[in-house]
Each structure stands twice: as C-alpha cells, then as structure tokens.
Design an enzyme around this catalytic site. Structure first.
Site, PDB file in Angstrom:
ATOM      1  N   ARG A 160      -9.031-128.530 -13.363  1.00  0.00           N
ATOM      2  CA  ARG A 160      -8.349-129.464 -12.427  1.00  0.00           C
ATOM      3  C   ARG A 160      -6.869-129.105 -12.255  1.00  0.00           C
ATOM      4  O   ARG A 160      -6.016-129.993 -12.109  1.00  0.00           O
ATOM      5  CB  ARG A 160      -8.468-130.913 -12.903  1.00  0.00           C
ATOM      6  CG  ARG A 160      -9.876-131.461 -12.944  1.00  0.00           C
ATOM      7  CD  ARG A 160     -10.525-131.520 -11.558  1.00  0.00           C
ATOM      8  NE  ARG A 160     -11.795-132.204 -11.591  1.00  0.00           N
ATOM      9  CZ  ARG A 160     -12.979-131.613 -11.803  1.00  0.00           C
ATOM     10  NH1 ARG A 160     -13.051-130.308 -12.011  1.00  0.00           N
ATOM     11  NH2 ARG A 160     -14.098-132.325 -11.786  1.00  0.00           N
ATOM     12  N   SER A 237     -13.639-139.179  -9.834  1.00  0.00           N
ATOM     13  CA  SER A 237     -13.153-139.428 -11.202  1.00  0.00           C
ATOM     14  C   SER A 237     -11.685-139.821 -11.132  1.00  0.00           C
ATOM     15  O   SER A 237     -10.882-139.104 -10.520  1.00  0.00           O
ATOM     16  CB  SER A 237     -13.260-138.160 -12.047  1.00  0.00           C
ATOM     17  OG  SER A 237     -14.597-137.766 -12.204  1.00  0.00           O
ATOM     18  N   GLU A 333      -6.288-138.350 -12.323  1.00  0.00           N
ATOM     19  CA  GLU A 333      -6.566-137.129 -11.552  1.00  0.00           C
ATOM     20  C   GLU A 333      -5.935-137.157 -10.142  1.00  0.00           C
ATOM     21  O   GLU A 333      -5.403-136.153  -9.695  1.00  0.00           O
ATOM     22  CB  GLU A 333      -8.088-136.919 -11.443  1.00  0.00           C
ATOM     23  CG  GLU A 333      -8.439-135.674 -10.650  1.00  0.00           C
ATOM     24  CD  GLU A 333      -9.942-135.464 -10.494  1.00  0.00           C
ATOM     25  OE1 GLU A 333     -10.591-135.144 -11.492  1.00  0.00           O
ATOM     26  OE2 GLU A 333     -10.447-135.594  -9.370  1.00  0.00           O
TER      27      GLU A 333
HETATM   28  P1  FAD Z   1      -6.273-135.027  -0.304  1.00  0.00           P
HETATM   29  O1  FAD Z   1      -6.711-136.182  -1.103  1.00  0.00           O
HETATM   30  O2  FAD Z   1      -5.895-135.275   1.114  1.00  0.00           O
HETATM   31  O3  FAD Z   1      -5.046-134.336  -1.036  1.00  0.00           O
HETATM   32  C1  FAD Z   1      -5.092-134.064  -2.405  1.00  0.00           C
HETATM   33  C2  FAD Z   1      -3.825-133.280  -2.760  1.00  0.00           C
HETATM   34  O4  FAD Z   1      -3.892-131.990  -2.148  1.00  0.00           O
HETATM   35  C3  FAD Z   1      -2.557-133.932  -2.213  1.00  0.00           C
HETATM   36  O5  FAD Z   1      -1.529-133.743  -3.122  1.00  0.00           O
HETATM   37  C4  FAD Z   1      -2.253-133.172  -0.937  1.00  0.00           C
HETATM   38  O6  FAD Z   1      -0.877-133.114  -0.644  1.00  0.00           O
HETATM   39  C5  FAD Z   1      -2.777-131.776  -1.267  1.00  0.00           C
HETATM   40  N1  FAD Z   1      -3.279-131.057  -0.093  1.00  0.00           N
HETATM   41  C6  FAD Z   1      -4.369-131.375   0.664  1.00  0.00           C
HETATM   42  N2  FAD Z   1      -4.571-130.438   1.615  1.00  0.00           N
HETATM   43  C7  FAD Z   1      -3.587-129.525   1.460  1.00  0.00           C
HETATM   44  C8  FAD Z   1      -3.227-128.324   2.146  1.00  0.00           C
HETATM   45  N3  FAD Z   1      -3.948-127.853   3.179  1.00  0.00           N
HETATM   46  N4  FAD Z   1      -2.137-127.642   1.738  1.00  0.00           N
HETATM   47  C9  FAD Z   1      -1.383-128.091   0.699  1.00  0.00           C
HETATM   48  N5  FAD Z   1      -1.669-129.215   0.007  1.00  0.00           N
HETATM   49  C10 FAD Z   1      -2.749-129.920   0.385  1.00  0.00           C
HETATM   50  N6  FAD Z   1     -13.091-133.409  -7.244  1.00  0.00           N
HETATM   51  C11 FAD Z   1     -13.625-132.452  -8.025  1.00  0.00           C
HETATM   52  O7  FAD Z   1     -12.908-131.515  -8.442  1.00  0.00           O
HETATM   53  N7  FAD Z   1     -14.936-132.483  -8.406  1.00  0.00           N
HETATM   54  C12 FAD Z   1     -15.763-133.447  -8.006  1.00  0.00           C
HETATM   55  O8  FAD Z   1     -16.947-133.448  -8.356  1.00  0.00           O
HETATM   56  C13 FAD Z   1     -15.251-134.477  -7.162  1.00  0.00           C
HETATM   57  N8  FAD Z   1     -16.044-135.504  -6.765  1.00  0.00           N
HETATM   58  C14 FAD Z   1     -15.534-136.488  -5.972  1.00  0.00           C
HETATM   59  C15 FAD Z   1     -16.374-137.526  -5.567  1.00  0.00           C
HETATM   60  C16 FAD Z   1     -15.894-138.550  -4.762  1.00  0.00           C
HETATM   61  C17 FAD Z   1     -16.841-139.655  -4.322  1.00  0.00           C
HETATM   62  C18 FAD Z   1     -14.532-138.537  -4.350  1.00  0.00           C
HETATM   63  C19 FAD Z   1     -14.023-139.625  -3.443  1.00  0.00           C
HETATM   64  C20 FAD Z   1     -13.682-137.517  -4.762  1.00  0.00           C
HETATM   65  C21 FAD Z   1     -14.171-136.483  -5.593  1.00  0.00           C
HETATM   66  N9  FAD Z   1     -13.353-135.434  -6.032  1.00  0.00           N
HETATM   67  C22 FAD Z   1     -13.880-134.425  -6.799  1.00  0.00           C
HETATM   68  C23 FAD Z   1     -11.924-135.410  -5.674  1.00  0.00           C
HETATM   69  C24 FAD Z   1     -11.632-134.809  -4.282  1.00  0.00           C
HETATM   70  O9  FAD Z   1     -12.799-134.759  -3.499  1.00  0.00           O
HETATM   71  C25 FAD Z   1     -11.059-133.394  -4.361  1.00  0.00           C
HETATM   72  O10 FAD Z   1      -9.884-133.389  -5.127  1.00  0.00           O
HETATM   73  C26 FAD Z   1     -10.760-132.804  -2.998  1.00  0.00           C
HETATM   74  O11 FAD Z   1     -10.439-131.441  -3.113  1.00  0.00           O
HETATM   75  C27 FAD Z   1      -9.625-133.520  -2.268  1.00  0.00           C
HETATM   76  O12 FAD Z   1      -9.587-133.031  -0.946  1.00  0.00           O
HETATM   77  P2  FAD Z   1      -8.824-133.790   0.205  1.00  0.00           P
HETATM   78  O13 FAD Z   1      -8.841-132.917   1.408  1.00  0.00           O
HETATM   79  O14 FAD Z   1      -9.365-135.143   0.390  1.00  0.00           O
HETATM   80  O15 FAD Z   1      -7.345-133.847  -0.374  1.00  0.00           O
HETATM   81  N1  EPU Z   2     -20.587-141.149 -19.494  1.00  0.00           N
HETATM   82  C1  EPU Z   2     -20.752-142.364 -20.106  1.00  0.00           C
HETATM   83  N2  EPU Z   2     -20.499-143.484 -19.375  1.00  0.00           N
HETATM   84  C2  EPU Z   2     -20.114-143.448 -18.089  1.00  0.00           C
HETATM   85  C3  EPU Z   2     -19.926-142.193 -17.453  1.00  0.00           C
HETATM   86  C4  EPU Z   2     -20.180-141.040 -18.196  1.00  0.00           C
HETATM   87  O1  EPU Z   2     -21.104-142.441 -21.273  1.00  0.00           O
HETATM   88  O2  EPU Z   2     -19.925-144.504 -17.484  1.00  0.00           O
HETATM   89  C5  EPU Z   2     -20.934-139.928 -20.247  1.00  0.00           C
HETATM   90  C6  EPU Z   2     -22.227-139.305 -19.689  1.00  0.00           C
HETATM   91  O3  EPU Z   2     -23.361-139.885 -20.250  1.00  0.00           O
HETATM   92  C7  EPU Z   2     -22.070-137.859 -20.073  1.00  0.00           C
HETATM   93  C8  EPU Z   2     -20.552-137.639 -19.996  1.00  0.00           C
HETATM   94  O4  EPU Z   2     -19.948-138.940 -20.058  1.00  0.00           O
HETATM   95  O5  EPU Z   2     -22.478-137.655 -21.385  1.00  0.00           O
HETATM   96  C9  EPU Z   2     -20.105-136.907 -18.740  1.00  0.00           C
HETATM   97  O6  EPU Z   2     -20.461-137.645 -17.574  1.00  0.00           O
HETATM   98  P1  EPU Z   2     -20.812-136.938 -16.186  1.00  0.00           P
HETATM   99  O7  EPU Z   2     -21.809-135.843 -16.380  1.00  0.00           O
HETATM  100  O8  EPU Z   2     -21.140-138.005 -15.208  1.00  0.00           O
HETATM  101  O9  EPU Z   2     -19.474-136.208 -15.755  1.00  0.00           O
HETATM  102  P2  EPU Z   2     -17.940-136.618 -15.873  1.00  0.00           P
HETATM  103  O10 EPU Z   2     -17.354-135.887 -17.021  1.00  0.00           O
HETATM  104  O11 EPU Z   2     -17.798-138.093 -15.852  1.00  0.00           O
HETATM  105  C10 EPU Z   2     -17.098-134.620 -14.431  1.00  0.00           C
HETATM  106  C11 EPU Z   2     -16.078-134.438 -13.366  1.00  0.00           C
HETATM  107  C12 EPU Z   2     -16.679-134.796 -12.013  1.00  0.00           C
HETATM  108  C13 EPU Z   2     -17.862-133.872 -11.741  1.00  0.00           C
HETATM  109  C14 EPU Z   2     -18.897-134.057 -12.855  1.00  0.00           C
HETATM  110  C15 EPU Z   2     -20.027-133.063 -12.742  1.00  0.00           C
HETATM  111  C16 EPU Z   2     -13.866-134.741 -14.307  1.00  0.00           C
HETATM  112  C17 EPU Z   2     -12.690-135.629 -14.452  1.00  0.00           C
HETATM  113  N3  EPU Z   2     -14.893-135.238 -13.628  1.00  0.00           N
HETATM  114  O12 EPU Z   2     -17.392-136.016 -14.503  1.00  0.00           O
HETATM  115  O13 EPU Z   2     -15.676-134.566 -11.014  1.00  0.00           O
HETATM  116  O14 EPU Z   2     -18.450-134.150 -10.496  1.00  0.00           O
HETATM  117  O15 EPU Z   2     -18.259-133.846 -14.143  1.00  0.00           O
HETATM  118  O16 EPU Z   2     -19.563-131.793 -13.081  1.00  0.00           O
HETATM  119  O17 EPU Z   2     -13.841-133.608 -14.785  1.00  0.00           O
HETATM  120  C18 EPU Z   2     -13.889-135.597  -9.834  1.00  0.00           C
HETATM  121  O18 EPU Z   2     -13.143-134.774 -10.357  1.00  0.00           O
HETATM  122  O19 EPU Z   2     -13.490-136.457  -9.002  1.00  0.00           O
HETATM  123  C19 EPU Z   2     -15.304-135.607 -10.181  1.00  0.00           C
HETATM  124  C20 EPU Z   2     -16.183-136.505  -9.704  1.00  0.00           C
END
Ligand code: FAD
Ligand code: EPU
Length: 337
Positions: A160, A237, A333
């Site tokens: 991240r 997250s 995050e």
């Molecule tokens: P924004 O929220 O618009 O911006 C995020 C940051 O990036 C800001 O600081 C902004 O200034 C900067 N930025 C954006 N675009 C640019 C650009 N073109 N140039 C320079 N800076 C820029 N993240 C994960 O890593 N793994 C996941 O599994 C994951 N799951 C998600 C699930 C949900 C339901 C949600 C809502 C979010 C999740 N995220 C996850 C977080 C998010 O989707 C990512 O961080 C994504 O990359 C953000 O993209 P955005 O375009 O919305 O950025």
């Molecule tokens: N867990 C619990 N309780 C909960 C949630 C999770 O006990 O309410 C436990 C699960 O049982 C599991 C562990 O925590 O043992 C990990 O949970 P999960 O697999 O759901 O993943 P996470 O660590 O919560 C991370 C990333 C996600 C990404 C998933 C899959 C971070 C901060 N988050 O979540 O990224 O999609 O793994 O790889 O690293 C994001 O960054 O926004 C994001 C959604």
C-alpha cells in the site's frame, strides 16, 4: 483556463461525504496539465474518489483525471506492453485486458477507482500487487514543469505504498499521473496462494483455472463480503493491516492464538486489522452515522448523512479500542483532504 466554480464533490467520493471545491477542472488530455495557471494553484488530483476522506469544503482547485485510452503499445517474445490513460476505470480496464487475451491482472478485478490512482498506493488484492506487473508510469510534474516516465524500478512499490505517496511528491499534488504501461508476461500461471481464492475455485470444482475463471471467483468473493459503494458508501479497507516485528507477533499470538498472522519476506509479520477490529467489538457497530461493516470489520461505512468529522470520530474510537486491547496502532489507508 475555464474552471468550474463551487462544485459539489459528494458524487465524486465513494464515502459520499459532503464538500465543495472552490474550483474544478476535468482533465481529458495530458497537455491540459501544462497550462501555467495550474502550476501555482493549490491543487488536489482526484480519480474515482474511492480512497478519499473529504473533510469538508476544499478552498483550492480539484483536477479530476479523465484521460481516456487503452492500447497495446509493444510486444516482445516474453510480454505484452499495454498502456491505459489515467482516467480509465480500473475494473473495466482489467476486464478488457482479459477479453483481449492478455492475462495477468485478473486478481485485481473489481477494485474501484481509476488506472491513474492504481500506482499511488500500489493497489493489491488476493495475492497480487499492481507494482509487480507495472512497467512505467507517465506523469506531469507541476514543480519541474515537465512530463516524466517513471520506470517501475524507481517507484519504490511496497505494501500500500509507493514513491508517489511520499511527502513532496503526491500529497501536495506535485505529480499528476497521466498514463500507465503494464508489462504482462506471455507465460501465465494463476496466482492462487490466497487461501480464500483457492477455496472458492475448489468449491467451483475448477482445478486448473483460466484467467477469466480466476477473475470470476474474485468478483464473487468480493461481492459477498464488501459493500457496494453505490448502496452503502465506503472506501474499502479503512486501515492498513499492521506489520509488526516477529517478537511482538509471537507475544500477541500467545495471548490471542487465533489472531491471523502473515509472515513477510523481511521477517516481520502482517496482522489482520479486520480481526483486531472485530475482537475489539466494532464489527457492525456504529458511532452516529459511521460504523464498521457487519460482514467485514475493516470497512468503514457511511450509514447516511455522515460528514468528514463523523468519519474521523469513528476512526479515532476504533483506533483507541484496538490500541487499548492489543497495543497495536492502526493507520488509515485513505487519503484525507
Ligand atoms: P482517489 O480516491 O480519487 O485518489 C486516491 C489518491 O490518489 C489521492 O491522494 C489522489 O490525489 C491520488 N490520485 C488519484 N489519481 C491520480 C492521478 N492520476 N495522479 C496523481 N494522483 C492521483 N484498494 C486496494 O489496494 N485493494 C483493494 O482490494 C481495494 N478494494 C476496495 C474496495 C472498495 C469497495 C473500495 C471503495 C475501495 C477499495 N480499494 C482497494 C481502495 C481504492 O479502490 C484504491 O485505492 C484505488 O486505487 C483508488 O482509486 P481512485 O481513482 O478512486 O483514487
Ligand atoms: N477478519 C476477521 N473479521 C473481519 C474481517 C476479517 O476476523 O471482520 C479476518 C479474516 O477472517 C481473515 C483476515 O482477517 O482471516 C483477513 O481478511 P480478508 O481476507 O477479508 O482481507 P483483509 O486483510 O481484511 C486485505 C486488503 C483488501 C484486499 C483483501 C484481499 C488491506 C488493508 N486490505 O483485506 O484491500 O481486497 O485483503 O486481498 O490490505 C483495500 O485496500 O481497500 C482492500 C479492500
């Protein structure tokens, strides 16, 4: 430059928090960024707003990245090189690469947001981080007033984290990413080391999955446990999974044997923040209009009508309770504006 004044940002952040931008400009070509007027303005670069906490009104200029385009830019014996504009929707781009027959990014299906934001925090899920398959990042540097291409070797990708998140580069809006080139190796193997993904494929009785089947499995897992921002506003997250040294992890495991622990290559251990938050009593619990999601305690949700202060109040309460119970600090995050 014609800026739009006083623009509502609520539709542009997935937590649906209120706030207005004093000035706003949609960026649909890279050359727009070179305009002198943008160099001196207080700026915020906005993508899909899916990793953002809006504190309230922003008395500056919001540049909303909407640069389109996706194409094959090169090919050699080992790999395809694919470029996408910063404004492309990330999930749609991944599905498009799969449809073209270029596998590799499937584990990152259904992550919201734009292609341009993907390198910022080095998005990751289900055993893959985008930095692993990224080739170059093209960006405009407002300070040097020039376009640069950043090779992946200098992007300092980590969990991240990247060069672009570090002070001086990103938080002051110094860099606007305009396009990203991915390198997708022609020799492909599914990445199945994430236990939940392997279980999902086993349940579907798929022993040797195609990239499409991996994507479908991931989409199903994500839809089961993550809230759809269109229905329940959230930013994914809300905290990083904390990484602690091995001795601290062993200590915690003694008092809490079921705590999930993931050893890292550097010897440290990643802990599951969702588990810590659930054990601290926050799963499904709310403070005012902001709570932690009932199916995934790491996801902070806006139950309706919340503002930035409400989010910060719940965030602080969760951090306090996890620190009190486990002595572990949770860092948020999303980016705060
Ligand atoms: P924004 O929220 O618009 O911006 C995020 C940051 O990036 C800001 O600081 C902004 O200034 C900067 N930025 C954006 N675009 C640019 C650009 N073109 N140039 C320079 N800076 C820029 N993240 C994960 O890593 N793994 C996941 O599994 C994951 N799951 C998600 C699930 C949900 C339901 C949600 C809502 C979010 C999740 N995220 C996850 C977080 C998010 O989707 C990512 O961080 C994504 O990359 C953000 O993209 P955005 O375009 O919305 O950025
Ligand atoms: N867990 C619990 N309780 C909960 C949630 C999770 O006990 O309410 C436990 C699960 O049982 C599991 C562990 O925590 O043992 C990990 O949970 P999960 O697999 O759901 O993943 P996470 O660590 O919560 C991370 C990333 C996600 C990404 C998933 C899959 C971070 C901060 N988050 O979540 O990224 O999609 O793994 O790889 O690293 C994001 O960054 O926004 C994001 C959604």
């Amino acid at each position: 430059m014609l800026f739009e004044p006083n623009v509502d940002l609520a539709p542009f952040n997935t937590l649906a928090l209120p706030g207005r931008a004093a000035r706003y400009l949609a960026i649909s070509t890279a050359n727009q960024l070179a305009d002198g007027e943008l160099a001196t303005a207080r700026r915020f670069i906005l993508g899909g707003g899916s990793n953002l906490v809006l504190s309230g009104d922003f008395d500056g200029l919001v540049l909303h990245m909407a640069i389109p385009g996706k194409r094959l830019v090169g090919e050699d014996a080992e790999a395809w090189y694919i470029e996408a504009g910063a404004g492309e929707n990330w999930h749609d781009f991944v599905q498009w690469t799969l449809a073209q027959g270029w596998p590799g990014l499937e584990n990152l299906s259904l992550i919201p947001g734009t292609v341009g934001a993907a390198p910022i925090q080095n998005i990751g899920a289900y055993g893959l981080e985008v930095g692993e398959l990224l080739h170059t990042v093209s960006a405009w540097d407002f300070e040097k007033r020039a376009f640069f291409a950043f090779d992946r070797s200098i992007c300092r990708f980590a969990y991240r984290d990247s060069l672009f998140k570090q002070e001086g580069w990103h938080l002051n809006g110094r860099i606007a990413i305009t396009a990203v080139v991915f390198r997708l190796p022609k020799v492909w193997q599914p990445r199945l080391r994430y236990a939940e993904l392997a279980q999902e494929l086993a349940a579907r009785q798929i022993a040797t999955p195609s990239a499409r089947e991996v994507a479908n499995a991931i989409i199903a897992i994500r839809q089961r446990k993550l809230p759809d921002p269109a229905v329940t506003p959230n930013a994914g997250s809300f905290f990083h999974n904390p990484v602690v040294d091995a001795a601290r992890a062993a200590e915690l495991a003694t008092s809490h044997p079921t705590l999930p622990r993931y050893p890292q290559p550097d010897g440290r251990v990643k802990l599951a923040a969702g588990w810590l938050i659930e054990q601290a009593g926050w799963k499904g619990k709310a403070l005012g209009p902001v709570g932690m999601y009932e199916k995934q305690a790491l996801v902070l949700v806006n139950r309706g009508g919340a503002n930035g202060a409400d989010v910060k109040r719940t965030m602080a309460a969760v951090q306090h309770d996890v620190r009190a119970k486990f002595g572990v600090n949770l860092t948020p995050e999303p980016i705060f504006l």
